[in-house]
Scaffold this motif. Structure first.
Motif, short mmCIF file in Angstrom:
data_model
loop_
_atom_site.label_atom_id
_atom_site.label_comp_id
_atom_site.label_asym_id
_atom_site.label_seq_id
_atom_site.Cartn_x
_atom_site.Cartn_y
_atom_site.Cartn_z
N VAL A 1 0.85 -1.21 0.00
CA VAL A 1 0.00 0.00 0.00
C VAL A 1 0.87 1.25 0.00
CG1 VAL A 1 -1.63 1.36 1.37
CG2 VAL A 1 -1.97 -1.09 1.10
N VAL A 2 1.90 1.24 0.87
CA VAL A 2 2.78 2.40 0.97
C VAL A 2 3.49 2.64 -0.36
CG1 VAL A 2 4.90 3.25 2.05
CG2 VAL A 2 3.10 2.26 3.44
N GLN A 3 3.96 1.55 -0.96
CA GLN A 3 4.67 1.72 -2.24
C GLN A 3 3.74 2.25 -3.31
OE1 GLN A 3 6.50 -2.07 -2.92
NE2 GLN A 3 8.22 -1.60 -1.56
N THR A 4 2.50 1.76 -3.28
CA THR A 4 1.53 2.25 -4.25
C THR A 4 1.33 3.76 -4.07
OG1 THR A 4 0.43 0.17 -3.95
CG2 THR A 4 -0.77 1.81 -5.21
N ALA A 5 1.32 4.21 -2.80
CA ALA A 5 1.10 5.64 -2.53
C ALA A 5 2.28 6.52 -2.95
CB ALA A 5 0.83 5.83 -1.06
N GLY A 6 3.41 5.97 -3.25
CA GLY A 6 4.48 6.81 -3.81
C GLY A 6 5.81 6.67 -3.12
N GLY A 7 6.02 5.72 -2.27
CA GLY A 7 7.35 5.50 -1.70
C GLY A 7 7.56 6.32 -0.46
N GLY A 8 8.74 6.20 0.16
CA GLY A 8 9.06 6.77 1.46
C GLY A 8 8.91 8.27 1.57
N TRP A 9 9.77 9.05 0.87
CA TRP A 9 9.75 10.51 1.05
C TRP A 9 8.45 11.11 0.53
CZ3 TRP A 9 9.46 13.89 -3.10
CH2 TRP A 9 9.70 13.33 -4.36
N ARG A 10 7.93 10.44 -0.51
CA ARG A 10 6.66 10.96 -1.04
C ARG A 10 5.55 10.81 0.00
NH1 ARG A 10 6.37 8.60 -7.13
NH2 ARG A 10 8.29 9.53 -7.89
N THR A 11 5.62 9.72 0.73
CA THR A 11 4.60 9.48 1.75
C THR A 11 4.66 10.56 2.82
OG1 THR A 11 5.07 7.17 1.42
CG2 THR A 11 3.66 7.73 3.29
N ARG A 12 5.91 10.90 3.17
CA ARG A 12 6.05 11.91 4.23
C ARG A 12 5.57 13.28 3.76
NH1 ARG A 12 10.74 9.09 5.02
NH2 ARG A 12 12.03 10.64 3.95
N PHE B 1 3.37 13.88 1.35
CA PHE B 1 1.99 13.91 0.86
C PHE B 1 1.02 14.76 1.71
CE2 PHE B 1 -2.14 11.78 -0.07
CZ PHE B 1 -2.23 12.24 -1.37
N PRO B 2 1.00 14.54 3.03
CA PRO B 2 0.05 15.35 3.83
C PRO B 2 0.35 16.85 3.77
CG PRO B 2 1.18 13.71 5.20
CD PRO B 2 1.73 13.56 3.84
N TYR B 3 1.68 17.18 3.74
CA TYR B 3 2.04 18.61 3.67
C TYR B 3 1.61 19.22 2.34
CZ TYR B 3 4.79 17.58 7.81
OH TYR B 3 5.16 17.20 9.06
N ALA B 4 1.75 18.40 1.28
CA ALA B 4 1.34 18.90 -0.04
C ALA B 4 -0.16 19.18 -0.05
CB ALA B 4 1.69 17.87 -1.11
N LEU B 5 -0.90 18.35 0.66
CA LEU B 5 -2.35 18.54 0.69
C LEU B 5 -2.74 19.85 1.38
CD1 LEU B 5 -3.78 15.00 1.51
CD2 LEU B 5 -4.03 16.27 -0.61
N ILE B 6 -2.03 20.16 2.46
CA ILE B 6 -2.42 21.39 3.20
C ILE B 6 -1.67 22.64 2.71
CG2 ILE B 6 -3.17 20.23 5.32
CD1 ILE B 6 -0.47 21.17 6.53
#
Lengths: 444, 339
Positions: free
Chosen positions: B31-42, B44-49
């Motif tokens: 699931v995590v890999q599908t969401a875009g990998g390590g740094w992207r995961t971290r 992602f929430p900041y990009a949203l806000i």
């Protein structure tokens, strides 16, 4: 620690924004070359006609002629008076304004002090034909005395007394009053219950009591008639000088003591509302600068203009003042990135042809001398009367940097006195003096 | 020796559990890999806000900080063209704005007290009307849909349009209010002034209540609809009167929504600028001068932006303190919310 870092970073962003916003100060006057111009300029016009739409129609014609001659496009925005000063201040503070804009000529000195407008000298002044082309009384409103003006006249105006001839005829009054006493007497005679229902339905005079600008103008004019100015020769405010107090008392007494003004006038915020009362027959007389459009829109023709009454019909010097030198000036924003085209546009707006066209449309007076001789439209009795007032009976509002604040404080003080009078409060000379003294403390 | 039954699972069982855990971890990793990998995961929430944060910074935070900075400057028409040249005047603007003996300070305190009174009265009336409307429409009254739309009309209208209409209605010489009270009903002999003198304050309250009560109504209606009807039925069977039901069931059960609504509405009303500006123009009569129009007057009519900034800063601090106290003492805490 993290909090401090966060706060510091926010503050630095704010500081950078401030610096960016502030990068707009005034600079040296540049050389102007209107020979080869192109591009687009923005023009903020004041609302002169009966509506914004009407102004847009009138101005679009003159702008089309300019674009045809020069190839420069003009983006026009007509701004209501209620918003114009705020919009200009916002433009000045952000450095992001139009290239050309109209201002009320009484603001010229206050606006000049911001340093945001181009001084009219050198090439720019030469382009518009030099100051001798213009009515000298109007030219004098372009900025502080002894300084290079930062605005040039566009439309000239002056106060006159307009009266409903039908009401005068019905009352058997043949001539308009010349002195203040006669004026009050006539106004009292014309304040009547015409339908016999027990309440007054026709008043001798009408005023926009909530318009602080109108009130401030009257404080200036009536004060001069009593021999006092709003500022000393050193530029210090003296709003509660004896002459000013006497003049303002006379103005307020029209409602309070003479009862020739409807109490409801204390709520009127716009001069055109009182002009409409003359057209509808609810009032006989009004002091106004350019009521022509309002009268025309109502197909009202039964009116004539006369000079504003003076204390003494033979008064001379400042006691013979009947109006301030009213009008609209036009300025070029110092930050304009197309200053050549902006100056060319001002030249176009003040050309004989456009002056003739625009001032006929807006029922104002041309600001260039030649137009009066060339155009028959400006040789009517009303225009000649206004020309005479401007030449011989008008003075510029105080050419002080705090002029705009003075209009607000003094005008608001008078508005409040009129509001009290409308609600039945007696207004004594001390009340007037105290209100004007309070107004002056706001300037400190 | 084998482990006693019930103390430790057999080896096969332990192996099976380990296999299941591994399989779950593999799925989670997938699931995590599908969401875009390590740094992207971290990130992602900041990009949203981020868009909301940038806009918040530009529209609220930076202007607020600039406003506070301006309060310490002698920013007038002479310096507005170049802010950096405005002289630093320290606390001078605050002293002028806060000096009760001074012309401006006394005006500020009077406006502040008036604004507090205006807020409390308007808030109380808006809440009472909103509650009445909400309770009415929660019962099975006929024409509920129509009434709901009708009640929300003032809130749907642009504030300016509503206030302009009221200004016409309250006009002394030919406004509808005087025509009704004086000409039609004959209750009053003389036509009173509504937009001048003491009446101006009450006109301000009337227009504000008219404008804001639908918001109270809407929030309370939503809260009331969450109360189960069987509670009322049980209370009715026990003989509780309607008023008893209102005070012991309705009010306690909508307390949280009520408190949030009162805070939001209170702040809106306290900061009100549009209604007095449209009713009275750029200068309100003294009797109806609120703090926000006073700040506008000092800044834009008298061109004293430094003083206007100082007044705004004082107001900001005051509202922050009041809001913080309210949230701390009155608003429900996390535990209460979970309850």
């Amino acid at each position: 620690m993290a909090t401090i870092r966060r706060t510091a970073s926010v503050l630095s962003v704010a500081a950078l924004s401030t610096a960016a916003l502030a990068g707009c100060g005034s600079g040296e006057a540049e050389e102007v070359d209107t020979g080869d111009i192109s591009g687009t300029i923005t023009y903020w016009a004041s609302n002169q006609g009966a509506s914004i739409t009407e102004d847009e129609e009138v101005l679009t014609e003159t702008i089309d002629r300019f674009t045809e001659e020069t190839g420069v496009d003009v983006e026009l925005e007509v701004i209501p008076w209620s918003d114009l000063q705020n919009r200009i201040l916002t433009a000045v503070s952000s450095g992001n304004g139009p290239d050309v804009l109209n201002i009320g000529n009484t603001w010229a000195t206050s606006m000049q002090a911001t340093g945001a407008f181009m001084p009219w000298e050198g090439d720019a002044l030469e382009t518009i034909g030099g100051e001798d082309r213009f009515l000298q009384s109007s030219w004098a409103t372009g900025g502080a005395e002894g300084e290079t003006p930062t605005s040039v006249p566009l439309y000239a105006l002056s106060y006159s007394m307009y009266y409903n001839t039908e009401i005068f005829e019905e009352a058997g009054i043949e001539e308009p009053p010349e002195t203040w006493d006669e004026f009050v007497e006539v106004a009292q005679e014309l304040t009547q219950d015409t339908d016999g229902d027990g309440s007054i339905d026709q008043h001798g005079f009408t005023m926009a009591g909530s318009s602080y600008t109108n009130n401030a103008h009257q404080a200036f004019i009536r004060g001069l008639q009593h021999g006092d100015t709003l500022y000393t020769e050193d530029g210090e405010p003296q709003f509660a000088a004896d002459g000013i107090v006497a003049g303002v008392k006379e103005w307020v007494d029209l409602m309070a003591e003479d009862e020739v003004v409807a109490p409801g006038d204390a709520e009127l915020t716009n001069g055109s509302e009182s002009v409409q009362q003359v057209a509808s027959g609810d009032a006989a007389m009004v002091f106004d600068q350019a009521p022509g459009n309002v009268f025309n829109n109502r197909d009202f023709e039964n009116y004539e203009a006369a000079p504003i009454p003076m204390l003494d019909a033979d008064a001379e010097g400042i006691e013979a003042t009947q109006s301030h030198v009213a009008g609209i000036n036009i300025s070029v924003f110092e930050n304009s990135d197309n200053k050549d085209a902006a100056v060319a546009f001002v030249d176009h707006m003040t050309s004989n042809e456009e002056q003739s066209y625009l001032n006929q449309e807006f029922t104002a007076l041309p600001v260039v001398n030649e137009v009066y001789d060339e155009e028959e439209a400006f040789q009517t009795e009303e225009i000649q009367l206004k020309q005479d007032i401007l030449e011989n009976h008008a003075r510029p509002m105080p050419l002080q940097t705090s002029e705009a604040q003075m209009e607000t404080t003094v005008g608001t003080a008078i508005r409040d006195l009129l509001a009290d009078a409308a609600q039945g409060t007696e207004i004594s000379e001390d009340d007037v003096r105290s209100a004007l003294e309070d107004a002056q403390t706001q300037m400190d | 020796m084998a482990a006693p039954q019930g103390v430790r699972a057999p080896r096969e069982e332990r192996r099976r559990r380990r296999r299941e855990k591994k399989a779950q971890a593999a799925v989670a990793n997938q699931v995590v890999q599908t969401a875009g990998g390590g740094w992207r995961t971290r990130i992602f929430p900041y990009a949203l806000i981020a868009p909301a944060s940038v806009m918040e910074l530009l529209i609220h935070i930076i202007p607020m900080i600039l406003g506070v900075c301006i309060a310490f400057l002698g920013l007038t028409q002479l310096t507005i063209g170049n802010w950096t040249e405005a002289p630093f005047v320290g606390m001078e603007n605050f002293i002028e704005g806060l000096d009760p003996a001074g012309a401006i300070g006394s005006q500020f305190y009077a406006a502040l007290l008036r604004t507090v009174a205006y807020t409390l009265i308007s808030l109380a009336l808006a809440w009472a009307l909103g509650m009445f409307g909400a309770v009415l429409l929660t019962s099975k009254v006929r024409g509920r849909g129509f009434l709901r739309t009708l009640f929300l009309t003032p809130y749907a209208l642009p504030q300016y349009v509503g206030a302009i209409a009221w200004a016409f209605m309250f006009n002394q010489s030919d406004g509808a209010v005087n025509r009704f009270l004086v000409d039609d009903l004959g209750i009053l002999d003389d036509r009173p002034f509504w937009l001048l003198g003491d009446n101006a304050f009450w006109v301000l309250v009337i227009v504000t209540v008219w404008q804001f009560w639908p918001f109270a109504f809407l929030m309370l209606l939503a809260a009331l609809q969450n109360i189960p009807t069987d509670v009322y039925e049980a209370a009715a069977m026990d003989g509780a009167s309607t008023w008893k039901q209102f005070t012991t069931i309705t009010l306690p059960m909508i307390r949280q929504a009520n408190l949030v609504m009162l805070l939001i509405l209170g702040l809106w009303i306290f900061n009100q600028f549009n209604i007095p500006y449209v009713l009275f123009g750029s200068g309100s009569p003294d009797e109806a001068m609120l703090v926000s129009p006073l700040i506008y007057e000092q800044s834009f009519n008298y061109w004293n932006f430094g003083l206007g900034g100082a007044m705004s800063t004082l107001l900001l601090v005051l509202l922050l303190v009041v809001s913080a106290v309210y949230i701390r003492l009155v608003m429900p805490k996390g535990k209460q919310l979970n309850d």
